[in-house]
Design a protein around this motif. Structure first.
Motif, mmCIF file in Angstrom:
data_model
loop_
_atom_site.group_PDB
_atom_site.id
_atom_site.type_symbol
_atom_site.label_atom_id
_atom_site.label_comp_id
_atom_site.label_asym_id
_atom_site.label_seq_id
_atom_site.Cartn_x
_atom_site.Cartn_y
_atom_site.Cartn_z
ATOM 1 N N ASP A 37 50.744 73.782 15.789
ATOM 2 C CA ASP A 37 49.545 73.395 16.546
ATOM 3 C C ASP A 37 49.440 71.878 16.707
ATOM 4 N N LEU A 94 38.967 67.905 29.157
ATOM 5 C CA LEU A 94 38.557 68.662 27.971
ATOM 6 C C LEU A 94 39.750 68.886 27.045
ATOM 7 N N ARG A 95 39.509 68.728 25.742
ATOM 8 C CA ARG A 95 40.545 69.002 24.744
ATOM 9 C C ARG A 95 39.919 69.801 23.600
ATOM 10 N N ILE A 97 40.785 72.015 19.769
ATOM 11 C CA ILE A 97 41.691 72.492 18.707
ATOM 12 C C ILE A 97 40.866 73.315 17.723
ATOM 13 N N VAL A 98 41.358 74.506 17.430
ATOM 14 C CA VAL A 98 40.696 75.385 16.457
ATOM 15 C C VAL A 98 41.692 75.619 15.308
ATOM 16 N N TYR A 102 40.725 80.379 12.010
ATOM 17 C CA TYR A 102 39.519 80.667 12.803
ATOM 18 C C TYR A 102 39.852 80.983 14.260
ATOM 19 N N GLN A 103 41.144 81.021 14.591
ATOM 20 C CA GLN A 103 41.514 81.329 15.983
ATOM 21 C C GLN A 103 41.283 82.807 16.301
ATOM 22 N N GLY A 106 36.647 83.659 18.928
ATOM 23 C CA GLY A 106 35.690 83.220 19.945
ATOM 24 C C GLY A 106 35.216 81.786 19.784
ATOM 25 N N LEU A 107 35.757 81.088 18.780
ATOM 26 C CA LEU A 107 35.273 79.717 18.548
ATOM 27 C C LEU A 107 35.679 78.775 19.685
ATOM 28 N N GLY A 108 36.884 78.968 20.213
ATOM 29 C CA GLY A 108 37.325 78.124 21.334
ATOM 30 C C GLY A 108 36.368 78.233 22.513
ATOM 31 N N VAL A 109 35.927 79.453 22.797
ATOM 32 C CA VAL A 109 35.005 79.673 23.927
ATOM 33 C C VAL A 109 33.649 79.024 23.638
ATOM 34 N N ALA A 137 48.614 79.625 23.875
ATOM 35 C CA ALA A 137 47.218 80.017 23.621
ATOM 36 C C ALA A 137 46.285 79.197 24.508
ATOM 37 N N SER A 140 46.296 80.455 27.960
ATOM 38 C CA SER A 140 45.585 81.741 28.058
ATOM 39 C C SER A 140 44.074 81.545 28.080
ATOM 40 N N ILE A 141 43.561 80.754 27.140
ATOM 41 C CA ILE A 141 42.100 80.613 27.069
ATOM 42 C C ILE A 141 41.581 79.920 28.331
ATOM 43 N N PHE A 142 42.290 78.893 28.801
ATOM 44 C CA PHE A 142 41.738 78.180 29.961
ATOM 45 C C PHE A 142 41.841 79.031 31.233
ATOM 46 N N PHE A 184 32.146 85.947 30.494
ATOM 47 C CA PHE A 184 32.947 86.163 29.283
ATOM 48 C C PHE A 184 32.050 86.551 28.112
HETATM 49 C C1 LIG Z 1 43.816 77.160 22.387
HETATM 50 C C2 LIG Z 1 42.835 77.385 21.238
HETATM 51 C C3 LIG Z 1 41.841 76.210 21.237
HETATM 52 C C4 LIG Z 1 42.069 78.721 21.438
HETATM 53 O O1 LIG Z 1 41.025 78.795 20.473
HETATM 54 P P1 LIG Z 1 40.464 80.201 19.927
HETATM 55 O O2 LIG Z 1 39.239 79.913 19.143
HETATM 56 O O3 LIG Z 1 41.552 80.937 19.241
HETATM 57 O O4 LIG Z 1 40.107 80.941 21.283
HETATM 58 P P2 LIG Z 1 39.097 82.186 21.479
HETATM 59 O O5 LIG Z 1 39.074 83.043 20.267
HETATM 60 O O6 LIG Z 1 37.794 81.653 21.949
HETATM 61 O O7 LIG Z 1 39.853 82.974 22.646
HETATM 62 C C5 LIG Z 1 39.253 83.264 23.884
HETATM 63 C C6 LIG Z 1 40.247 83.985 24.771
HETATM 64 O O8 LIG Z 1 41.368 83.122 25.072
HETATM 65 C C7 LIG Z 1 42.574 83.902 25.115
HETATM 66 N N1 LIG Z 1 43.464 83.510 24.000
HETATM 67 C C8 LIG Z 1 43.169 82.656 22.986
HETATM 68 N N2 LIG Z 1 44.240 82.523 22.163
HETATM 69 C C9 LIG Z 1 45.225 83.288 22.670
HETATM 70 C C10 LIG Z 1 46.571 83.561 22.270
HETATM 71 N N3 LIG Z 1 47.117 82.999 21.162
HETATM 72 N N4 LIG Z 1 47.305 84.400 23.033
HETATM 73 C C11 LIG Z 1 46.785 84.979 24.130
HETATM 74 N N5 LIG Z 1 45.483 84.781 24.574
HETATM 75 C C12 LIG Z 1 44.734 83.933 23.846
HETATM 76 C C13 LIG Z 1 42.133 85.355 24.940
HETATM 77 O O9 LIG Z 1 41.812 85.852 26.246
HETATM 78 C C14 LIG Z 1 40.870 85.196 24.110
HETATM 79 O O10 LIG Z 1 39.985 86.279 24.223
HETATM 80 P P3 LIG Z 1 40.194 87.570 23.263
HETATM 81 O O11 LIG Z 1 40.443 87.073 21.871
HETATM 82 O O12 LIG Z 1 38.884 88.308 23.411
HETATM 83 O O13 LIG Z 1 41.380 88.291 23.813
HETATM 84 C C15 LIG Z 1 43.592 77.462 19.863
HETATM 85 O O14 LIG Z 1 44.593 78.459 19.965
HETATM 86 C C16 LIG Z 1 44.229 76.169 19.431
HETATM 87 O O15 LIG Z 1 43.553 75.314 18.847
HETATM 88 N N6 LIG Z 1 45.545 75.974 19.714
HETATM 89 C C17 LIG Z 1 46.250 74.765 19.288
HETATM 90 C C18 LIG Z 1 45.809 73.506 20.001
HETATM 91 C C19 LIG Z 1 45.876 73.595 21.511
HETATM 92 O O16 LIG Z 1 46.850 74.051 22.095
HETATM 93 N N7 LIG Z 1 44.808 73.088 22.148
HETATM 94 C C20 LIG Z 1 44.661 73.018 23.585
HETATM 95 C C21 LIG Z 1 44.941 71.631 24.074
HETATM 96 S S1 LIG Z 1 43.780 71.178 25.315
#
Ligand SMILES: CC(C)(COP(=O)(O)OP(=O)(O)OC[C@H]1O[C@@H](n2cnc3c(N)ncnc32)[C@H](O)[C@@H]1OP(=O)(O)O)[C@@H](O)C(=O)NCCC(=O)NCCS
Length: 194
Positions: A37, A94-95, A97-98, A102-103, A106-109, A137, A140-142, A184
């Motif tokens: 990460d 926007l940036r 990190i979770v 805790y990933q 729903g914390l990212g959302v 990931a 996917s989330i974005f 969502f």
């Molecule tokens: C990207 C990140 C912030 C997501 O945070 P998170 O708290 O796990 O995300 P959420 O639980 O809110 O996920 C929301 C949706 O995003 C998608 N998603 C999140 N992580 C995913 C994964 N690993 N694979 C596929 N889909 C994913 C899913 O649709 C998910 O909904 P669902 O769990 O109901 O299926 C986290 O994985 C992270 O910190 N990654 C490392 C740092 C990074 O890459 N940051 C982005 C740079 S801007």
């Protein structure tokens, strides 16, 4: 701002703005991240001076930073960057990190939603996110939140080990993002966190 929220697994979390008191907790948070990460972050956030600079930027208006706290520890970090340049004053970056444990709760959302609120208050009309190709990931989330891939710069950025990767730029206007967020959060039985 100070929000008490609940994750999907019922963990209670507080989301609030970062303060100068957060230096040591921030360092502990970044050191706790997996190498995978951390590898794709823009700066080496295990260095104290880098984290100090991040916090100092909050005071300049260049960045608004949020942290999520569970049991007194930072478990997520989110930033809205504002360029301060006239030609881009309507754009925020926007940036997010979770922490690994805790990933997918729903914390990212929830963090994204609070960052959107800051963006709206700052009259931001459009948000961009930039990431490296291996950050699956993040893509996917974005996408899930309504961003679309706008550009790919092949081999443009280097990870912390110096390996080059494509940089992906995604963007969306803030009104559309807000609608996607509402959709969502209104699906499933997770509405209680709203
Ligand atoms: C990207 C990140 C912030 C997501 O945070 P998170 O708290 O796990 O995300 P959420 O639980 O809110 O996920 C929301 C949706 O995003 C998608 N998603 C999140 N992580 C995913 C994964 N690993 N694979 C596929 N889909 C994913 C899913 O649709 C998910 O909904 P669902 O769990 O109901 O299926 C986290 O994985 C992270 O910190 N990654 C490392 C740092 C990074 O890459 N940051 C982005 C740079 S801007």
């Amino acid at each position: 701002m100070h929000k008490n929220l609940e994750l999907k697994d019922h963990t209670e979390v507080v989301i609030r703005e970062m303060t100068t008191e957060d230096l040591d907790p921030s360092l502990a948070f970044f050191e706790s991240l997996s190498e995978a990460d951390r590898a794709y972050l823009r700066r080496d956030v295990t260095k104290r001076e880098v984290v100090e600079r991040r916090i100092a930027e909050c005071g300049t208006g260049a960045a608004r930073r949020l942290v999520a706290i569970v049991d007194g520890r930072i478990v997520a970090d989110g930033t809205l960057e504002l360029s301060g340049e006239d030609w881009k004053e309507h754009v925020g970056e926007l940036r997010l990190i979770v922490a690994g444990p805790y990933q997918r709760q729903g914390l990212g959302v929830l963090m994204a939603r609070e960052l959107y609120r800051l963006a709206i208050a700052a009259s931001v009309e459009e948000i961009v996110v930039k990431m490296m190709r291996p950050q699956i990931a993040a893509q996917s989330i974005f996408k899930r939140l309504g961003f679309r891939e706008e550009a790919v710069l092949p081999d443009y950025v280097k990870d912390l080990e110096g390996k080059r990767h494509d940089m992906i730029v995604m963007r969306c206007d803030i009104d559309a993002l807000w609608r996607e967020m509402e959709d969502f959060l209104s699906t499933g039985d997770w509405q209680r966190t709203r």
